[in-house]
Design an enzyme around this catalytic site. Structure first.
Site, PDB file in Angstrom:
ATOM      1  N   ASP A   2     -14.428  23.651 -11.451  1.00  0.00           N
ATOM      2  CA  ASP A   2     -13.276  23.221 -11.387  1.00  0.00           C
ATOM      3  C   ASP A   2     -13.005  23.091  -9.555  1.00  0.00           C
ATOM      4  O   ASP A   2     -12.607  22.090  -9.218  1.00  0.00           O
ATOM      5  CB  ASP A   2     -12.290  24.319 -11.678  1.00  0.00           C
TER       6      ASP A   2
ATOM      7  N   THR B 103     -20.908  24.817 -19.643  1.00  0.00           N
ATOM      8  CA  THR B 103     -22.362  24.768 -18.943  1.00  0.00           C
ATOM      9  C   THR B 103     -22.430  25.382 -17.548  1.00  0.00           C
ATOM     10  O   THR B 103     -23.485  25.785 -17.133  1.00  0.00           O
ATOM     11  CB  THR B 103     -22.696  23.369 -19.157  1.00  0.00           C
TER      12      THR B 103
ATOM     13  N   GLU C 249     -12.232  33.659  -6.783  1.00  0.00           N
ATOM     14  CA  GLU C 249     -11.664  33.698  -8.353  1.00  0.00           C
ATOM     15  C   GLU C 249     -12.513  34.943  -8.983  1.00  0.00           C
ATOM     16  O   GLU C 249     -11.793  35.702  -9.502  1.00  0.00           O
ATOM     17  CB  GLU C 249     -12.133  32.168  -8.746  1.00  0.00           C
TER      18      GLU C 249
ATOM     19  N   GLY D  32      -4.667  24.319 -18.287  1.00  0.00           N
ATOM     20  CA  GLY D  32      -6.045  24.394 -18.188  1.00  0.00           C
ATOM     21  C   GLY D  32      -6.426  22.911 -17.392  1.00  0.00           C
ATOM     22  O   GLY D  32      -7.552  22.358 -17.429  1.00  0.00           O
TER      23      GLY D  32
HETATM   24  C1  GLA Z   1     -12.896  26.872 -16.793  1.00  0.00           C
HETATM   25  C2  GLA Z   1     -13.631  27.874 -15.793  1.00  0.00           C
HETATM   26  C3  GLA Z   1     -14.859  26.799 -15.321  1.00  0.00           C
HETATM   27  C4  GLA Z   1     -15.695  26.467 -16.552  1.00  0.00           C
HETATM   28  C5  GLA Z   1     -14.710  25.928 -17.771  1.00  0.00           C
HETATM   29  C6  GLA Z   1     -15.376  25.609 -19.135  1.00  0.00           C
HETATM   30  O1  GLA Z   1     -12.269  26.075 -16.504  1.00  0.00           O
HETATM   31  O2  GLA Z   1     -12.873  27.789 -14.607  1.00  0.00           O
HETATM   32  O3  GLA Z   1     -15.626  27.286 -14.465  1.00  0.00           O
HETATM   33  O4  GLA Z   1     -16.554  27.446 -17.085  1.00  0.00           O
HETATM   34  O5  GLA Z   1     -13.587  26.819 -18.108  1.00  0.00           O
HETATM   35  O6  GLA Z   1     -16.504  24.316 -18.868  1.00  0.00           O
END
Ligand code: GLA
Length: 412
Positions: free
Chosen positions: A196, A49, A184, A148
Protein backbone atom coordinates in the site's frame (compact mmCIF):
# COMPACT_ATOMS: atom_id res chain seq x y z
CA UNK A 1 -22.04 8.89 -10.88
CA UNK A 2 -18.66 10.44 -10.10
CA UNK A 3 -16.45 9.95 -13.12
CA UNK A 4 -13.32 11.75 -11.96
CA UNK A 5 -12.18 12.93 -8.60
CA UNK A 6 -11.30 16.61 -8.57
CA UNK A 7 -7.70 16.18 -7.44
CA UNK A 8 -6.92 14.45 -10.70
CA UNK A 9 -6.90 17.96 -12.04
CA UNK A 10 -3.81 19.95 -11.10
CA UNK A 11 -5.72 23.18 -10.66
CA UNK A 12 -8.31 21.63 -8.34
CA UNK A 13 -5.53 19.97 -6.36
CA UNK A 14 -3.72 23.26 -5.86
CA UNK A 15 -6.96 24.98 -4.86
CA UNK A 16 -7.53 22.26 -2.28
CA UNK A 17 -3.97 22.61 -0.98
CA UNK A 18 -4.26 26.39 -0.72
CA UNK A 19 -7.50 26.05 1.19
CA UNK A 20 -5.82 23.62 3.56
CA UNK A 21 -2.91 26.03 4.04
CA UNK A 22 -5.36 28.84 4.86
CA UNK A 23 -7.17 26.66 7.39
CA UNK A 24 -3.81 25.74 8.89
CA UNK A 25 -2.98 29.43 9.28
CA UNK A 26 -6.32 30.13 10.96
CA UNK A 27 -5.84 27.17 13.28
CA UNK A 28 -2.19 27.56 14.31
CA UNK A 29 -1.71 31.31 13.81
CA UNK A 30 1.01 31.01 11.16
CA UNK A 31 1.44 29.55 7.68
CA UNK A 32 2.59 25.93 7.14
CA UNK A 33 6.02 25.16 5.69
CA UNK A 34 4.26 23.33 2.87
CA UNK A 35 1.51 20.95 1.78
CA UNK A 36 2.04 17.34 0.70
CA UNK A 37 -0.35 14.75 -0.63
CA UNK A 38 -0.34 10.96 -0.82
CA UNK A 39 -2.97 8.88 -2.63
CA UNK A 40 -4.90 5.80 -1.59
CA UNK A 41 -4.70 2.73 -3.83
CA UNK A 42 -6.62 -0.08 -5.38
CA UNK A 43 -4.90 -3.32 -6.21
CA UNK A 44 -5.54 -4.58 -9.73
CA UNK A 45 -4.15 -8.01 -8.87
CA UNK A 46 -1.59 -9.64 -6.54
CA UNK A 47 -3.41 -10.00 -3.21
CA UNK A 48 -1.82 -11.36 -0.04
CA UNK A 49 1.43 -11.85 -1.93
CA UNK A 50 3.33 -8.83 -0.57
CA UNK A 51 4.20 -10.28 2.84
CA UNK A 52 5.31 -13.45 1.05
CA UNK A 53 7.99 -11.45 -0.83
CA UNK A 54 5.81 -11.79 -3.93
CA UNK A 55 4.48 -9.71 -6.82
CA UNK A 56 1.74 -7.07 -6.81
CA UNK A 57 0.12 -4.75 -9.36
CA UNK A 58 -1.70 -1.92 -7.54
CA UNK A 59 -2.31 1.63 -8.70
CA UNK A 60 -2.47 4.89 -6.79
CA UNK A 61 -5.93 6.46 -7.10
CA UNK A 62 -7.19 9.97 -7.61
CA UNK A 63 -8.20 10.29 -3.97
CA UNK A 64 -5.54 11.42 -1.57
CA UNK A 65 -4.61 12.44 1.94
CA UNK A 66 -3.19 15.96 2.17
CA UNK A 67 -1.16 17.32 5.05
CA UNK A 68 -0.10 20.89 5.73
CA UNK A 69 2.89 20.85 8.07
CA UNK A 70 5.19 23.21 9.93
CA UNK A 71 8.22 22.12 11.92
CA UNK A 72 8.62 23.73 15.33
CA UNK A 73 11.85 25.57 16.04
CA UNK A 74 13.74 26.09 19.30
CA UNK A 75 11.87 29.37 19.85
CA UNK A 76 8.46 27.66 19.72
CA UNK A 77 6.80 26.94 23.02
CA UNK A 78 6.47 23.18 23.48
CA UNK A 79 9.05 22.50 20.79
CA UNK A 80 9.02 18.73 21.34
CA UNK A 81 5.26 18.36 20.94
CA UNK A 82 3.46 17.43 17.74
CA UNK A 83 0.04 19.06 17.46
CA UNK A 84 -2.28 17.39 14.99
CA UNK A 85 -5.68 18.31 13.62
CA UNK A 86 -7.82 16.61 11.04
CA UNK A 87 -10.84 17.62 9.04
CA UNK A 88 -12.13 14.05 9.65
CA UNK A 89 -14.25 15.48 12.42
CA UNK A 90 -17.54 14.22 13.74
CA UNK A 91 -20.55 15.84 11.97
CA UNK A 92 -18.20 17.61 9.53
CA UNK A 93 -17.94 20.40 12.11
CA UNK A 94 -14.72 21.37 13.80
CA UNK A 95 -11.40 19.58 13.57
CA UNK A 96 -10.52 16.49 15.52
CA UNK A 97 -7.30 16.99 17.48
CA UNK A 98 -4.43 14.83 18.73
CA UNK A 99 -1.02 15.59 20.28
CA UNK A 100 2.07 13.73 21.43
CA UNK A 101 5.63 14.38 22.60
CA UNK A 102 7.90 13.00 19.88
CA UNK A 103 10.68 11.92 22.29
CA UNK A 104 8.22 9.95 24.41
CA UNK A 105 6.60 7.94 21.63
CA UNK A 106 6.29 4.21 22.20
CA UNK A 107 4.10 1.60 20.51
CA UNK A 108 0.56 1.92 21.85
CA UNK A 109 1.14 5.43 23.25
CA UNK A 110 -1.12 7.14 20.69
CA UNK A 111 -4.37 5.77 19.37
CA UNK A 112 -6.97 6.85 16.82
CA UNK A 113 -5.87 8.55 13.61
CA UNK A 114 -2.99 10.32 15.43
CA UNK A 115 -1.21 6.95 15.58
CA UNK A 116 -0.37 7.19 11.85
CA UNK A 117 1.67 10.43 11.97
CA UNK A 118 2.99 9.32 15.39
CA UNK A 119 4.19 5.98 13.99
CA UNK A 120 6.09 7.82 11.27
CA UNK A 121 7.71 10.22 13.78
CA UNK A 122 8.59 7.19 15.92
CA UNK A 123 10.41 5.25 13.18
CA UNK A 124 12.22 8.33 11.85
CA UNK A 125 13.38 9.22 15.38
CA UNK A 126 14.86 5.72 15.63
CA UNK A 127 17.15 6.30 12.62
CA UNK A 128 20.70 7.08 13.65
CA UNK A 129 21.42 10.80 13.62
CA UNK A 130 17.84 11.91 12.98
CA UNK A 131 16.15 14.22 15.46
CA UNK A 132 12.46 14.82 14.76
CA UNK A 133 11.30 18.03 16.42
CA UNK A 134 7.68 18.75 17.28
CA UNK A 135 5.51 19.91 14.40
CA UNK A 136 2.06 21.17 13.57
CA UNK A 137 0.00 19.20 11.10
CA UNK A 138 -3.41 19.62 9.53
CA UNK A 139 -4.82 16.62 7.66
CA UNK A 140 -7.56 16.47 5.08
CA UNK A 141 -8.31 13.37 3.04
CA UNK A 142 -10.57 12.33 0.21
CA UNK A 143 -9.74 8.62 0.65
CA UNK A 144 -12.79 7.04 2.27
CA UNK A 145 -11.93 5.45 5.60
CA UNK A 146 -12.68 1.80 6.26
CA UNK A 147 -13.14 1.07 2.55
CA UNK A 148 -9.93 -0.91 2.15
CA UNK A 149 -8.43 1.80 -0.08
CA UNK A 150 -5.46 2.46 2.23
CA UNK A 151 -6.65 5.66 3.85
CA UNK A 152 -4.32 5.10 6.81
CA UNK A 153 -1.28 4.38 4.65
CA UNK A 154 -2.04 7.57 2.72
CA UNK A 155 -1.80 9.54 5.99
CA UNK A 156 1.47 7.83 6.91
CA UNK A 157 2.95 8.42 3.47
CA UNK A 158 1.87 12.09 3.35
CA UNK A 159 3.48 12.57 6.78
CA UNK A 160 6.73 10.82 5.90
CA UNK A 161 7.25 12.67 2.61
CA UNK A 162 6.62 15.96 4.43
CA UNK A 163 9.16 15.13 7.17
CA UNK A 164 11.63 13.77 4.61
CA UNK A 165 11.52 17.10 2.77
CA UNK A 166 11.47 19.40 5.79
CA UNK A 167 14.25 17.57 7.65
CA UNK A 168 16.29 17.12 4.45
CA UNK A 169 16.63 13.37 5.08
CA UNK A 170 17.06 12.44 1.42
CA UNK A 171 15.33 9.07 1.83
CA UNK A 172 14.32 7.40 -1.44
CA UNK A 173 10.99 5.68 -2.21
CA UNK A 174 12.01 2.15 -1.16
CA UNK A 175 13.42 3.57 2.14
CA UNK A 176 10.21 5.52 2.74
CA UNK A 177 8.08 2.46 1.94
CA UNK A 178 10.01 0.26 4.38
CA UNK A 179 9.86 2.91 7.11
CA UNK A 180 6.12 3.44 6.78
CA UNK A 181 5.67 -0.33 6.86
CA UNK A 182 7.60 -0.37 10.15
CA UNK A 183 5.39 2.46 11.47
CA UNK A 184 2.36 0.31 10.67
CA UNK A 185 3.82 -2.97 12.00
CA UNK A 186 5.74 -1.76 15.05
CA UNK A 187 3.80 1.31 16.18
CA UNK A 188 0.21 0.90 14.97
CA UNK A 189 0.40 -2.87 15.46
CA UNK A 190 -1.04 -4.00 12.11
CA UNK A 191 1.06 -6.80 10.53
CA UNK A 192 0.57 -5.51 6.96
CA UNK A 193 2.92 -5.87 4.00
CA UNK A 194 4.56 -3.22 1.83
CA UNK A 195 2.19 -2.90 -1.12
CA UNK A 196 0.00 0.00 0.00
CA UNK A 197 2.76 2.43 0.95
CA UNK A 198 4.68 1.56 -2.22
CA UNK A 199 1.66 2.27 -4.43
CA UNK A 200 1.07 5.57 -2.64
CA UNK A 201 4.72 6.56 -3.06
CA UNK A 202 5.58 5.19 -6.49
CA UNK A 203 2.27 5.19 -8.39
CA UNK A 204 2.06 7.09 -11.66
CA UNK A 205 -0.92 8.55 -13.53
CA UNK A 206 -1.98 6.24 -16.33
CA UNK A 207 -0.22 3.14 -15.04
CA UNK A 208 -0.20 0.30 -12.55
CA UNK A 209 2.83 -0.36 -10.35
CA UNK A 210 4.38 -3.78 -11.02
CA UNK A 211 6.30 -4.27 -7.80
CA UNK A 212 8.56 -7.04 -6.58
CA UNK A 213 7.95 -6.90 -2.83
CA UNK A 214 11.23 -8.67 -2.09
CA UNK A 215 13.56 -6.19 -3.81
CA UNK A 216 11.15 -3.25 -4.16
CA UNK A 217 12.17 -3.04 -7.81
CA UNK A 218 9.25 -1.60 -9.69
CA UNK A 219 8.01 -0.70 -13.11
CA UNK A 220 5.00 1.35 -14.12
CA UNK A 221 2.98 -0.66 -16.64
CA UNK A 222 0.63 1.49 -18.74
CA UNK A 223 -3.04 0.97 -17.94
CA UNK A 224 -4.69 2.80 -20.85
CA UNK A 225 -8.27 2.67 -19.59
CA UNK A 226 -9.61 5.60 -21.61
CA UNK A 227 -7.97 4.34 -24.81
CA UNK A 228 -9.92 1.10 -24.43
CA UNK A 229 -13.13 2.87 -23.33
CA UNK A 230 -12.89 1.25 -19.89
CA UNK A 231 -13.37 2.33 -16.29
CA UNK A 232 -12.42 0.85 -12.95
CA UNK A 233 -15.38 0.92 -10.60
CA UNK A 234 -14.95 0.68 -6.84
CA UNK A 235 -17.78 -0.91 -4.88
CA UNK A 236 -17.32 -0.10 -1.20
CA UNK A 237 -19.47 -2.69 0.58
CA UNK A 238 -19.32 -0.63 3.83
CA UNK A 239 -18.50 -3.84 5.67
CA UNK A 240 -15.85 -2.89 8.22
CA UNK A 241 -12.53 -4.69 7.89
CA UNK A 242 -9.62 -4.65 10.27
CA UNK A 243 -6.08 -5.80 9.60
CA UNK A 244 -4.79 -5.27 13.11
CA UNK A 245 -6.01 -8.62 14.32
CA UNK A 246 -7.90 -11.72 13.30
CA UNK A 247 -7.95 -13.19 9.83
CA UNK A 248 -5.20 -11.13 8.22
CA UNK A 249 -2.66 -11.98 10.90
CA UNK A 250 -3.74 -15.64 10.83
CA UNK A 251 -3.21 -15.84 7.05
CA UNK A 252 0.19 -14.27 7.36
CA UNK A 253 1.21 -16.63 10.16
CA UNK A 254 -0.02 -19.62 8.17
CA UNK A 255 2.15 -18.61 5.17
CA UNK A 256 5.19 -18.18 7.41
CA UNK A 257 4.67 -21.61 8.99
CA UNK A 258 4.27 -23.16 5.54
CA UNK A 259 7.54 -21.59 4.37
CA UNK A 260 9.31 -23.05 7.41
CA UNK A 261 7.80 -26.51 6.81
CA UNK A 262 8.83 -26.38 3.16
CA UNK A 263 12.34 -25.18 4.05
CA UNK A 264 12.24 -21.84 2.21
CA UNK A 265 12.70 -18.26 3.43
CA UNK A 266 9.34 -17.20 2.04
CA UNK A 267 6.68 -18.58 -0.28
CA UNK A 268 8.27 -16.54 -3.06
CA UNK A 269 11.05 -19.13 -3.16
CA UNK A 270 8.68 -21.90 -4.25
CA UNK A 271 8.23 -22.58 -7.97
CA UNK A 272 5.40 -20.44 -9.40
CA UNK A 273 2.25 -22.54 -9.66
CA UNK A 274 1.47 -24.10 -12.98
CA UNK A 275 -2.26 -23.87 -13.58
CA UNK A 276 -2.47 -27.39 -14.98
CA UNK A 277 -0.19 -29.31 -12.60
CA UNK A 278 -0.66 -29.03 -8.85
CA UNK A 279 2.67 -28.65 -7.03
CA UNK A 280 3.69 -31.97 -5.39
CA UNK A 281 5.29 -30.23 -2.41
CA UNK A 282 1.82 -29.10 -1.26
CA UNK A 283 1.31 -32.70 -0.08
CA UNK A 284 3.63 -31.96 2.85
CA UNK A 285 1.06 -29.51 4.24
CA UNK A 286 -2.33 -29.96 5.86
CA UNK A 287 -5.20 -29.28 3.45
CA UNK A 288 -6.03 -25.80 4.67
CA UNK A 289 -2.42 -24.60 4.59
CA UNK A 290 -1.98 -26.18 1.15
CA UNK A 291 -4.91 -24.11 -0.12
CA UNK A 292 -3.37 -20.93 1.32
CA UNK A 293 -0.03 -21.64 -0.34
CA UNK A 294 -1.73 -22.54 -3.61
CA UNK A 295 -3.43 -19.13 -3.61
CA UNK A 296 -0.12 -17.31 -3.16
CA UNK A 297 1.58 -19.28 -5.93
CA UNK A 298 -1.37 -18.90 -8.30
CA UNK A 299 -1.64 -15.20 -7.56
CA UNK A 300 2.05 -14.54 -8.26
CA UNK A 301 1.65 -16.27 -11.61
CA UNK A 302 -1.50 -14.28 -12.36
CA UNK A 303 0.30 -11.00 -11.68
CA UNK A 304 2.89 -11.95 -14.30
CA UNK A 305 0.14 -12.91 -16.74
CA UNK A 306 -1.72 -9.65 -16.12
CA UNK A 307 1.42 -7.66 -16.89
CA UNK A 308 1.76 -9.64 -20.15
CA UNK A 309 -1.90 -9.00 -21.04
CA UNK A 310 -1.42 -5.28 -20.39
CA UNK A 311 1.66 -5.21 -22.60
CA UNK A 312 -0.35 -6.96 -25.35
CA UNK A 313 -3.22 -4.48 -24.92
CA UNK A 314 -5.53 -7.39 -24.02
CA UNK A 315 -7.70 -5.69 -21.40
CA UNK A 316 -10.41 -8.31 -21.55
CA UNK A 317 -7.73 -10.87 -20.65
CA UNK A 318 -6.89 -8.67 -17.65
CA UNK A 319 -10.54 -8.81 -16.61
CA UNK A 320 -10.54 -12.63 -16.71
CA UNK A 321 -7.44 -12.77 -14.52
CA UNK A 322 -9.03 -10.37 -12.01
CA UNK A 323 -12.02 -12.66 -11.68
CA UNK A 324 -9.79 -15.73 -11.36
CA UNK A 325 -7.93 -13.91 -8.57
CA UNK A 326 -11.21 -13.33 -6.75
CA UNK A 327 -12.10 -17.01 -6.98
CA UNK A 328 -8.73 -17.98 -5.50
CA UNK A 329 -9.09 -15.43 -2.68
CA UNK A 330 -12.62 -16.65 -1.98
CA UNK A 331 -12.03 -20.39 -2.14
CA UNK A 332 -8.36 -21.01 -1.36
CA UNK A 333 -7.36 -18.04 0.79
CA UNK A 334 -10.83 -17.53 2.29
CA UNK A 335 -10.56 -13.79 2.84
CA UNK A 336 -13.67 -12.71 0.96
CA UNK A 337 -17.09 -12.23 2.56
CA UNK A 338 -20.67 -12.59 1.25
CA UNK A 339 -20.98 -8.88 0.45
CA UNK A 340 -17.75 -8.84 -1.60
CA UNK A 341 -18.82 -12.00 -3.45
CA UNK A 342 -22.19 -10.44 -4.15
CA UNK A 343 -20.60 -7.24 -5.47
CA UNK A 344 -18.30 -9.26 -7.75
CA UNK A 345 -21.08 -11.51 -9.05
CA UNK A 346 -23.51 -8.63 -9.61
CA UNK A 347 -20.87 -6.64 -11.53
CA UNK A 348 -19.97 -9.67 -13.68
CA UNK A 349 -23.62 -10.48 -14.39
CA UNK A 350 -24.15 -6.86 -15.45
CA UNK A 351 -21.35 -7.11 -18.03
CA UNK A 352 -18.08 -6.29 -16.22
CA UNK A 353 -14.96 -7.69 -17.96
CA UNK A 354 -13.66 -8.76 -14.56
CA UNK A 355 -14.18 -8.09 -10.87
CA UNK A 356 -12.50 -8.94 -7.60
CA UNK A 357 -12.15 -7.93 -3.99
CA UNK A 358 -9.25 -5.53 -3.52
CA UNK A 359 -7.01 -5.16 -0.46
CA UNK A 360 -6.92 -7.38 2.59
CA UNK A 361 -10.54 -8.56 2.38
CA UNK A 362 -13.03 -9.54 5.12
CA UNK A 363 -15.00 -6.46 4.01
CA UNK A 364 -13.93 -3.25 2.31
CA UNK A 365 -14.17 -2.83 -1.45
CA UNK A 366 -14.41 -4.78 -4.67
CA UNK A 367 -13.28 -3.41 -8.03
CA UNK A 368 -14.76 -4.09 -11.45
CA UNK A 369 -13.25 -3.46 -14.88
CA UNK A 370 -16.09 -2.27 -17.05
CA UNK A 371 -16.90 -0.73 -20.38
CA UNK A 372 -17.33 2.99 -19.63
CA UNK A 373 -20.67 3.01 -21.44
CA UNK A 374 -21.98 0.42 -18.98
CA UNK A 375 -21.26 2.42 -15.82
CA UNK A 376 -24.87 3.15 -15.00
CA UNK A 377 -25.99 -0.37 -15.89
CA UNK A 378 -23.41 -2.02 -13.60
CA UNK A 379 -24.00 0.47 -10.82
CA UNK A 380 -27.77 -0.02 -10.91
CA UNK A 381 -27.37 -3.80 -10.96
CA UNK A 382 -25.10 -3.79 -7.91
CA UNK A 383 -27.38 -1.41 -6.00
CA UNK A 384 -30.43 -3.52 -6.84
CA UNK A 385 -28.71 -6.74 -5.77
CA UNK A 386 -27.66 -5.25 -2.43
CA UNK A 387 -31.17 -3.88 -1.84
CA UNK A 388 -32.72 -7.26 -2.72
CA UNK A 389 -30.51 -8.88 -0.08
CA UNK A 390 -31.45 -6.27 2.52
CA UNK A 391 -27.83 -5.06 2.72
CA UNK A 392 -26.48 -1.60 3.38
CA UNK A 393 -26.25 0.53 0.22
CA UNK A 394 -22.69 0.33 -1.11
CA UNK A 395 -20.76 3.41 -2.23
CA UNK A 396 -19.92 3.12 -5.91
CA UNK A 397 -17.47 5.35 -7.77
CA UNK A 398 -14.80 5.22 -10.47
CA UNK A 399 -11.08 5.70 -9.88
CA UNK A 400 -8.22 6.60 -12.18
CA UNK A 401 -4.52 5.69 -11.84
CA UNK A 402 -2.90 8.78 -10.32
CA UNK A 403 0.56 10.07 -9.40
CA UNK A 404 2.15 9.04 -6.13
CA UNK A 405 2.99 11.21 -3.11
CA UNK A 406 4.41 14.68 -3.69
CA UNK A 407 4.75 18.23 -2.42
CA UNK A 408 2.18 20.57 -3.88
CA UNK A 409 3.49 23.93 -4.96
CA UNK A 410 1.24 26.67 -3.68
CA UNK A 411 0.52 29.84 -5.61
CA UNK A 412 2.43 32.91 -4.46
C1 GLA B 1 -3.71 -4.95 3.07
C2 GLA B 1 -2.26 -4.79 3.50
C3 GLA B 1 -1.31 -5.04 2.33
C4 GLA B 1 -1.61 -6.36 1.63
C5 GLA B 1 -3.10 -6.48 1.33
C6 GLA B 1 -3.45 -7.83 0.78
O1 GLA B 1 -4.06 -3.95 2.15
O2 GLA B 1 -2.05 -3.48 3.99
O3 GLA B 1 0.03 -5.01 2.80
O4 GLA B 1 -1.16 -7.43 2.38
O5 GLA B 1 -3.89 -6.23 2.48
O6 GLA B 1 -2.89 -8.00 -0.48
Amino acid sequence: MTLHQPENNEHAERTRAERLARRFTELYGHAPDGVWCAPGRVNLIGEHTDYNDGLVLPFAIDRAAMVAMRLKSASDPAVGIADLASTYAPDGGDFSHAAFTVAELAPGSVDGWGAYPAGVAYVLSGLGGVVVPGFELLLDSSVPTGAGLSSSHAVEVATIVALNDLLGLGLNHPDLARLTQRAENEFVGAPTGIMDQSASLMGRAGGALFLDCRTLESEVVPLPLAEHGLSVLVIDTKVAHSHAHGGYAARRASCERAATTLGVTSLRDLPTADAAAPAPFLDALDQETARRVRHVLTENRQVLETVERLRDGDLSGVGKLMTASHVSLRDDYEVSCPELDLAVDAALNAGALGARMTGGGFGGSAIALIDATQLDQVREAVLRTFADHGLQTPDIFTVLPADGARRISLGS
